[in-house]
Write an enzyme that holds these catalytic residues in place. Structure first.
Site, mmCIF file in Angstrom:
data_model
loop_
_atom_site.group_PDB
_atom_site.id
_atom_site.type_symbol
_atom_site.label_atom_id
_atom_site.label_comp_id
_atom_site.label_asym_id
_atom_site.label_seq_id
_atom_site.Cartn_x
_atom_site.Cartn_y
_atom_site.Cartn_z
ATOM 1 N N TRP A 24 4.011 -10.215 -5.775
ATOM 2 C CA TRP A 24 3.038 -11.107 -6.403
ATOM 3 C C TRP A 24 3.274 -11.086 -7.903
ATOM 4 C CZ3 TRP A 24 -2.290 -9.504 -8.315
ATOM 5 C CH2 TRP A 24 -3.061 -10.621 -8.646
ATOM 6 N N ASP A 59 -2.186 -2.648 -1.934
ATOM 7 C CA ASP A 59 -2.810 -3.914 -2.290
ATOM 8 C C ASP A 59 -3.203 -4.615 -0.996
ATOM 9 O OD1 ASP A 59 -3.607 -6.341 -3.284
ATOM 10 O OD2 ASP A 59 -1.856 -6.637 -4.572
ATOM 11 N N LYS A 86 -9.860 -14.185 0.180
ATOM 12 C CA LYS A 86 -9.264 -14.890 1.313
ATOM 13 C C LYS A 86 -10.109 -14.748 2.578
ATOM 14 C CE LYS A 86 -5.565 -15.710 -1.257
ATOM 15 N NZ LYS A 86 -5.808 -14.862 -2.422
#
Length: 409
Positions: free
Chosen positions: A133, A215, A251
């Site tokens: 990311w 993460d 999300k």
């Protein structure tokens, strides 16, 4: 002359620049495959029904007010989020060796974690996967880390995980290096280690005395199963690792702009918890003082109500299933067209994103010629696909890889 004259223009953030370009584009068949957010089959955002329900209850509750939350956030939220991550039977929770603090989504969680590790433990070197990311590096450098390194992850030829290269790079990492791991639905590749590969990763990290940061931005969203998506985190806990895990509820709850995250800390000795919390308190106090309440109250309300919790799990299954279906449909459309190369990787990957294998020139061609907005790396958001545009996207990929030089797919 202004004192600000020496300030140079910063580089644009690719994903937001693409979204702006998409919004400004008047082309009828434009497609946005860049931004990391869920879309329905109609191509619009979805506010989860359980979120609407929780908001109505909270708005009607006149006992709530707009007072500051504690510096470390809403404890009811963090306790529920930590339990969701580590499991109902977590020994770390039962032994008071695990706790969570509310943060500003996953990004804020990572930033607090980075600053804590740099300031309190003196850690200076972090490792990220290639690719990762794009915000990981900025967050950790701004958080006080002096050196960023990489470990191999994506094998472009095999279009899968380079586990041998990854393990070799971890074996070469210095003691106390911080290793950032994607616990599920790796961003941007959508390629995760198997459970056996996770065990090998843990073996090397334990042997080399490396510190894990996990993460966790997609628990439940990746496979539709909260427990399956948390397997790696729970495995590290079961092995006795001390670690930090950065959770996001953007999300899986669709709470993108509420900025709701949780930093879970797992330690070996419960006696250190008080001191660790005190230092995290000082970091947050100097960074943003305390977090907002609205999104945290929504998540806490849903996670602690058995009926709403089951309804929410149904929502994440709907989202995960739609992504899986779009993967199947895109692969079928590409293969039906006879698109050069093999496309099994589209369905073998998991989560929101797919690493298509298109190079930068091909990706730019897709944007400039077909108004299909995607990252230059070839990453696409599968949620941007729907039954109305998937054939258009497949035909664009077919034309692009047929006529624009690129890697063998």
């Amino acid at each position: 002359m202004s004192v600000f004259s020496a300030v140079k223009e910063g580089a644009p953030i690719e994903v937001f620049a693409l979204t702006k370009a998409y919004q400004d584009d008047s082309y009828e068949n434009k497609v946005n495959l860049s931004v990391g957010a869920y879309r329905t089959e109609k191509g619009v955002p979805w506010v989860l029904p359980v979120v609407w329900h929780a908001e109505k209850v909270l708005v009607a509750d006149e006992t709530l007010n707009k007072e500051y939350l504690p510096v470390l956030g809403l404890e009811k939220f963090s306790a529920a989020a930590t339990k969701m991550l580590l499991g109902d039977d977590s020994q770390a929770i039962l032994e008071n060796r695990a706790f969570g603090i509310q943060t500003l989504s996953g990004t804020g969680s990572l930033r607090v974690a980075a600053e804590f590790l740099a300031r309190q433990l003196g850690y200076r070197t972090y490792y990220v996967s290639v690719p990762t990311w794009e915000n990981h590096n900025l967050v950790f450098k701004n958080g006080g880390f002096l050196e960023g390194k990489t470990y191999r992850y994506w094998d472009a030829n095999r279009r899968g995980l380079d586990i041998e290269g990854m393990l070799d790079d971890l074996r070469s990492a210095p003691e106390n290096a911080v290793i950032i791991l994607h616990s599920c639905a790796h961003n941007p590749t959508g390629c995760d280690p198997t459970q056996e590969q996770w065990k090998l990763i843990a073996d090397v990290m334990e042997d080399r005395k490396l510190f894990p940061i996990l993460d966790c931005a997609y628990q439940g969203f990746a496979s539709g199963d909260l427990d399956k998506d948390a397997w790696a985190v729970r495995y590290f806990a079961s092995r006795g690792f001390e670690f930090l895990c950065c959770q996001s509820f953007a999300k899986n709850f669709g709470l993108y702009n509420e900025r709701i995250g949780n930093l879970t800390c797992v330690v070996k000795n419960p006696d250190v918890v008080k001191n660790v919390k005190s230092q995290l308190t000082l970091i947050v106090r100097g960074m943003y003082s305390n977090p907002p309440s609205h999104g945290a109250r929504i998540v806490a309300y849903v996670l602690t109500d058995s009926q709403l919790f089951e309804e929410w799990k149904g929502c994440i299954r709907i989202m995960a299933s739609r992504v899986i279906e779009m993967r199947k449909s895109l692969r079928e459309a590409l293969e039906k067209l006879g698109t050069p190369g093999t496309w099994e990787h589209i369905t073998s990957q998991i989560g929101m994103f797919s690493y298509t294998g298109l190079n930068e020139q091909q990706s730019l061609h897709m944007t400039n010629n077909y108004h299909i907005y995607m990252l230059k790396s070839g990453r696409i958001n599968m949620c941007g696909l729907n039954p109305n545009n998937i054939d258009y996207v497949a035909k664009a990929i077919y034309e692009t890889v047929t006529n624009i030089p690129g890697p063998k797919l």
